[in-house]
Structures are given as structure tokens and as C-alpha cells.
Design an enzyme around this catalytic site. Structure first.
Site, PDB file in Angstrom:
ATOM      1  N   ASN A 122      -2.843   6.267  -1.504  1.00  0.00           N
ATOM      2  CA  ASN A 122      -2.779   6.389  -0.043  1.00  0.00           C
ATOM      3  C   ASN A 122      -2.158   7.700   0.430  1.00  0.00           C
ATOM      4  OD1 ASN A 122      -4.171   4.158   0.979  1.00  0.00           O
ATOM      5  ND2 ASN A 122      -2.510   2.823   0.294  1.00  0.00           N
ATOM      6  N   HIS A 137      -1.127  -2.532  -7.054  1.00  0.00           N
ATOM      7  CA  HIS A 137      -1.877  -2.164  -5.848  1.00  0.00           C
ATOM      8  C   HIS A 137      -3.379  -2.313  -6.073  1.00  0.00           C
ATOM      9  CE1 HIS A 137      -2.878   1.227  -2.755  1.00  0.00           C
ATOM     10  NE2 HIS A 137      -3.014   0.033  -2.237  1.00  0.00           N
ATOM     11  N   SER A 158       0.826  -1.216   0.000  1.00  0.00           N
ATOM     12  CA  SER A 158       0.000   0.000   0.000  1.00  0.00           C
ATOM     13  C   SER A 158       0.851   1.253   0.000  1.00  0.00           C
ATOM     14  CB  SER A 158      -0.836   0.053   1.275  1.00  0.00           C
ATOM     15  OG  SER A 158      -1.472  -1.142   1.506  1.00  0.00           O
ATOM     16  N   GLU A 217      -3.732   0.189  -9.108  1.00  0.00           N
ATOM     17  CA  GLU A 217      -2.724   1.245  -9.283  1.00  0.00           C
ATOM     18  C   GLU A 217      -1.390   0.537  -9.549  1.00  0.00           C
ATOM     19  OE1 GLU A 217      -1.900   3.419  -5.593  1.00  0.00           O
ATOM     20  OE2 GLU A 217      -1.889   5.278  -6.737  1.00  0.00           O
TER      21      GLU A 217
HETATM   22  N1  3HC Z   1     -15.685  -8.948  -0.481  1.00  0.00           N
HETATM   23  C1  3HC Z   1     -16.307  -9.177  -1.661  1.00  0.00           C
HETATM   24  N2  3HC Z   1     -17.436  -8.543  -2.045  1.00  0.00           N
HETATM   25  C2  3HC Z   1     -17.971  -7.669  -1.183  1.00  0.00           C
HETATM   26  C3  3HC Z   1     -17.401  -7.386   0.071  1.00  0.00           C
HETATM   27  C4  3HC Z   1     -16.208  -8.072   0.407  1.00  0.00           C
HETATM   28  N3  3HC Z   1     -15.564  -7.848   1.570  1.00  0.00           N
HETATM   29  N4  3HC Z   1     -18.186  -6.465   0.699  1.00  0.00           N
HETATM   30  C5  3HC Z   1     -19.193  -6.181  -0.131  1.00  0.00           C
HETATM   31  N5  3HC Z   1     -19.074  -6.897  -1.265  1.00  0.00           N
HETATM   32  C6  3HC Z   1     -19.963  -6.867  -2.435  1.00  0.00           C
HETATM   33  C7  3HC Z   1     -21.350  -7.343  -2.061  1.00  0.00           C
HETATM   34  O1  3HC Z   1     -21.460  -8.728  -2.086  1.00  0.00           O
HETATM   35  C8  3HC Z   1     -22.181  -6.676  -3.136  1.00  0.00           C
HETATM   36  O2  3HC Z   1     -22.057  -7.416  -4.340  1.00  0.00           O
HETATM   37  P1  3HC Z   1     -23.280  -7.507  -5.377  1.00  0.00           P
HETATM   38  O3  3HC Z   1     -23.310  -6.206  -6.090  1.00  0.00           O
HETATM   39  O4  3HC Z   1     -22.909  -8.651  -6.238  1.00  0.00           O
HETATM   40  O5  3HC Z   1     -24.501  -7.733  -4.566  1.00  0.00           O
HETATM   41  C9  3HC Z   1     -21.487  -5.326  -3.351  1.00  0.00           C
HETATM   42  O6  3HC Z   1     -20.140  -5.500  -2.856  1.00  0.00           O
HETATM   43  C10 3HC Z   1     -22.146  -4.219  -2.570  1.00  0.00           C
HETATM   44  O7  3HC Z   1     -22.194  -4.647  -1.212  1.00  0.00           O
HETATM   45  P2  3HC Z   1     -23.365  -4.295  -0.205  1.00  0.00           P
HETATM   46  O8  3HC Z   1     -24.629  -4.015  -0.970  1.00  0.00           O
HETATM   47  O9  3HC Z   1     -23.426  -5.330   0.857  1.00  0.00           O
HETATM   48  O10 3HC Z   1     -22.834  -3.020   0.552  1.00  0.00           O
HETATM   49  P3  3HC Z   1     -22.477  -1.606   0.020  1.00  0.00           P
HETATM   50  O11 3HC Z   1     -23.312  -1.180  -1.124  1.00  0.00           O
HETATM   51  O12 3HC Z   1     -22.459  -0.802   1.249  1.00  0.00           O
HETATM   52  O13 3HC Z   1     -20.968  -1.765  -0.542  1.00  0.00           O
HETATM   53  C11 3HC Z   1     -18.649  -1.658  -0.277  1.00  0.00           C
HETATM   54  C12 3HC Z   1     -19.933  -2.266   0.249  1.00  0.00           C
HETATM   55  C13 3HC Z   1     -18.424  -2.080  -1.731  1.00  0.00           C
HETATM   56  C14 3HC Z   1     -17.523  -2.184   0.590  1.00  0.00           C
HETATM   57  C15 3HC Z   1     -18.781  -0.086  -0.195  1.00  0.00           C
HETATM   58  O14 3HC Z   1     -19.142   0.291   1.100  1.00  0.00           O
HETATM   59  C16 3HC Z   1     -17.517   0.643  -0.577  1.00  0.00           C
HETATM   60  O15 3HC Z   1     -17.225   0.820  -1.753  1.00  0.00           O
HETATM   61  N6  3HC Z   1     -16.752   1.096   0.439  1.00  0.00           N
HETATM   62  C17 3HC Z   1     -15.491   1.811   0.234  1.00  0.00           C
HETATM   63  C18 3HC Z   1     -14.400   0.808  -0.032  1.00  0.00           C
HETATM   64  C19 3HC Z   1     -13.092   1.479  -0.312  1.00  0.00           C
HETATM   65  O16 3HC Z   1     -12.923   2.685  -0.324  1.00  0.00           O
HETATM   66  N7  3HC Z   1     -12.085   0.646  -0.549  1.00  0.00           N
HETATM   67  C20 3HC Z   1     -10.735   1.094  -0.746  1.00  0.00           C
HETATM   68  C21 3HC Z   1     -10.017   1.051   0.544  1.00  0.00           C
HETATM   69  S1  3HC Z   1      -8.366   1.657   0.404  1.00  0.00           S
HETATM   70  C22 3HC Z   1      -7.487   0.335  -0.115  1.00  0.00           C
HETATM   71  O17 3HC Z   1      -7.949  -0.770  -0.253  1.00  0.00           O
HETATM   72  C23 3HC Z   1      -6.045   0.596  -0.382  1.00  0.00           C
HETATM   73  C24 3HC Z   1      -5.177   0.009   0.665  1.00  0.00           C
HETATM   74  O18 3HC Z   1      -3.859   0.176   0.247  1.00  0.00           O
HETATM   75  C25 3HC Z   1      -5.367   0.626   2.017  1.00  0.00           C
END
Ligand code: 3HC
Length: 305
Positions: free
Chosen positions: A211, A161, A127, A173
């Protein structure tokens, strides 16, 4: 000029939420056989359960057929504890997705460069850690970075990434170390696209583009909570409803993992010396208390599973 990715077998190191997600998109979307290794057999078991759950959900939602799910599952081979990184010898690319620790990653890349085929791409899902530093660990003993063998070895290292949750987030990324060759970069990009992702590229600066922008935002939210400006619920609600973010910054920190957020912030702060990246005391204390967020049930919020 774009080149084919040429990845006939992918190695994935680490079967936590990131490694497993990468194995999932590679097996299902890129249809590539995956060799999956984790030094913890319990973690492998947990990862495979999650894989089965994700595939079953896609089938139940009609997104994929039963047969596609079965084929994807069959593409995953677990590398045994007795083999370790030696089990990656057949891979055309290995993606490392272990915890954010430079020493650990360098040790892994030294070993991978000795075990893997000379033309295999060695990618890190880090990250924030410098890809250039990781690449330097691949130089064969007795060689220098300037020697032909040294340059050749480091030129196949790249940052790949992915974002959490990997099956859902659309971006990868790509980070070029100073040593990364154009061919490595092209193949890595094409592989990410075959996994169904869009790509961006970033120079090898601490935290890359993603990040370096996200972490000060999360850290600032934690400081505002610390100062008592608003409740955690209201900080998150402000960003969710006021700015249409899918999660508020504190929820997102829990989701990423507070230990991971702290490790990234420390890398950013140490790598730049800029006080805007200094981790908040509250984040440090929460990690001291082993409140890591969603992954172990307690962070800013509590989680049942
Ligand atoms: N694994 C796999 N699929 C997942 C999941 C997981 N942990 N969590 C949710 N999903 C899927 C669901 O199954 C659903 O799929 P579908 O469309 O086939 O039904 C879809 O995502 C939407 O889920 P939900 O309806 O249950 O819930 P939300 O609409 O609230 O979405 C979320 C959940 C996609 C996690 C959304 O809240 C989101 O986009 N959050 C922000 C995530 C983010 O910013 N990620 C980046 C983090 S930074 C990073 O990773 C970089 C690192 O270096 C730190």
C-alpha cells in the site's frame, strides 16, 4: 528452517469481504475448520450467502466437486454473539479482519491475548497499521514489554495481508513486527501457502510494501480527476489499456472502498509526515458524503449491487 503451520483450527474476526475471503480459502484450500465471528449478525448472514455463492460458482465451473464444496461449507462454524472473542479459545491462529482502526484493533488484540491459548498465533489483516503497535496491546496487565511474559505474548503477533478478492489474488504479504518471533513468521507463511497463496515479506513500515506503493498511485489519479486533466473514464482506460492493469486506479479505489483508501492514506501520511501521502480533498469529501465505492453502491462510479 521451515516449520509446519500446525493450524488445526483457524479463527476469523470479521465477515466482510476480506474476512469472508480468508475463511473461504482456509476452508476450501487449506481444509482447516474455521470459527467465524462478526459483531454484526447481519454481516455474518451476508458473508455466508457470499460463501455459498462462491462455492456454487466453483462447482458450476467444474473447479471443485459438489462434495468438496459441501465439506468446505461444513468447516465453517459461526461463533455466537453470546460468546464473542471467547469463542476463539480453540483456535491455533486467529486472523483479525475488522475495519482499519488502531484503537479497535488494539482492543481486540488485548482481549484475544487473554482468551486464546498462549501458543496461538494472533494475526492482523491490516492494510497499513503498525503490527508492532498492535502487538504491544497483547502484553498482560502488570507486565512490561521487556518481561518474559510481555515478550512471549507479543512475539506471536504477525501481519497477514491478503488482497481483495481473496479467492482470486495470489499474494499474501507477511509483516513482522519488531517483536514477531521467527517461529510465528514461519508458521504464518506456511499457512498462507497452504491457502494456495504465494508470500512476500515486508518490514513494519506504514502501508508495508504494497500500500505504500499503491496508495500514492490511486491518490494521484484522484488529484488528476480533481484538476480536470481527464475524465474518470479516460484516466482508468489509460491505465487499463495503456499499461494492462486489470482495473484503472479509480475503479480500483471503488473496489477497495474509498473509506478504506482514505484510512490507509491517513495512516501513511501520519506515519511518515511525507506530503506525497496526503489524501486528496476530493477523496476526503467523497468519504464525508458516505460514497464508499462498490460496497455501498456509489463511488467514482455507480453500482447496482
Ligand atoms: N470475489 C471472488 N471472486 C471474484 C470476485 C470477488 N469479489 N470478483 C471476481 N471474481 C472472480 C470471478 O468469479 C472469476 O473467476 P473464474 O476465473 O473462476 O471465472 C475471476 O475472478 C475473474 O472475474 P471476471 O471475469 O468477472 O472479471 P475480471 O477478469 O475483470 O477480474 C478481478 C476481476 C479479478 C477483480 C480483476 O479486475 C482484478 O484483478 N482487479 C484488480 C484487483 C486488485 O488489484 N486487488 C488488490 C486490491 S489492493 C488490496 O486488496 C490491499 C488492501 O490492503 C487495500
Amino acid at each position: 528452517m521451515s516449520v509446519a503451520h500446525g493450524i488445526r483450527t483457524l479463527g476469523v474476526l470479521g465477515s466482510g469481504q476480506m474476512g469472508l475471503g480468508i475463511a473461504y480459502v482456509a476452508a476450501l484450500r487449506a481444509k482447516v475448520p474455521v470459527l467465524l465471528y462478526d459483531r454484526s449478525p447481519e454481516q455474518v448472514e451476508k458473508g455466508l450467502k457470499l460463501m455459498d455463492k462462491l462455492l456454487a460458482k466453483d462447482v458450476s465451473k467444474g473447479k471443485i466437486q459438489d462434495l468438496e464444496a459441501k465439506e468446505a461449507r461444513d468447516r465453517i462454524t459461526i461463533v455466537g454473539q453470546d460468546q464473542g472473542l471467547k469463542g476463539m479459545r480453540d483456535a491455533d491462529m486467529v486472523v483479525e479482519a475488522v475495519s482499519e482502526n488502531l484503537g479497535l484493533k488494539q482492543k481486540i488484540f488485548t482481549e484475544l491475548s487473554a482468551e486464546c491459548r498462549p501458543d496461538a498465533i494472533l494475526a492482523s489483516n491490516t492494510s497499513s497499521i503498525s503490527i508492532t503497535k498492535i502487538a504491544s496491546a497483547t502484553i498482560p496487565q502488570g507486565q512490561t514489554a521487556a518481561s518474559e511474559a510481555g515478550q512471549k505474548s507479543a512475539s506471536r503477533v504477525v501481519g497477514l495481508h491478503f488482497f481483495n478478492p481473496v479467492p482470486v489474488m495470489k499474494l499474501v504479504e507477511i509483516i513482522a513486527a519488531l517483536q514477531t518471533s521467527e517461529a510465528t513468521l514461519n508458521r504464518a507463511q506456511n499457512f498462507a501457502i497452504a491457502c494456495g497463496k504465494e508470500v512476500t515479506t515486508s518490514k513494519d513500515v506504514p502501508g508495508f510494501v504494497s500500500n505504500a506503493l499503491l496508495m500514492p498511485f490511486i491518490n494521484e489519479a484522484i488529484m488528476w480527476l480533481e484538476k480536470g486533466v481527464a475524465t474518470k473514464e479516460d484516466i482508468d482506460k489509460t491505465l487499463r489499456l495503456g499499461m494492462n492493469h486489470p482495473m484503472g486506479p479509480l475503479q480500483l479505489a471503488d473496489f477497495i472502498g474509498l473509506d478504506t483508501c482514505l484510512a490507509i492514506q491517513q495512516t501513511l501520511y501520519q506515519g511518515t509526515g511525507d506530503s506525497k501521502y496526503r489524501p486528496s480533498v476530493l477523496l476526503e469529501r467523497m468519504v464525508d458524503a458516505q460514497w464508499y465505492g462498490r460496497k455501498n453502491g456509489k463511488g467514482f462510479y455507480e453500482y447496482k449491487e
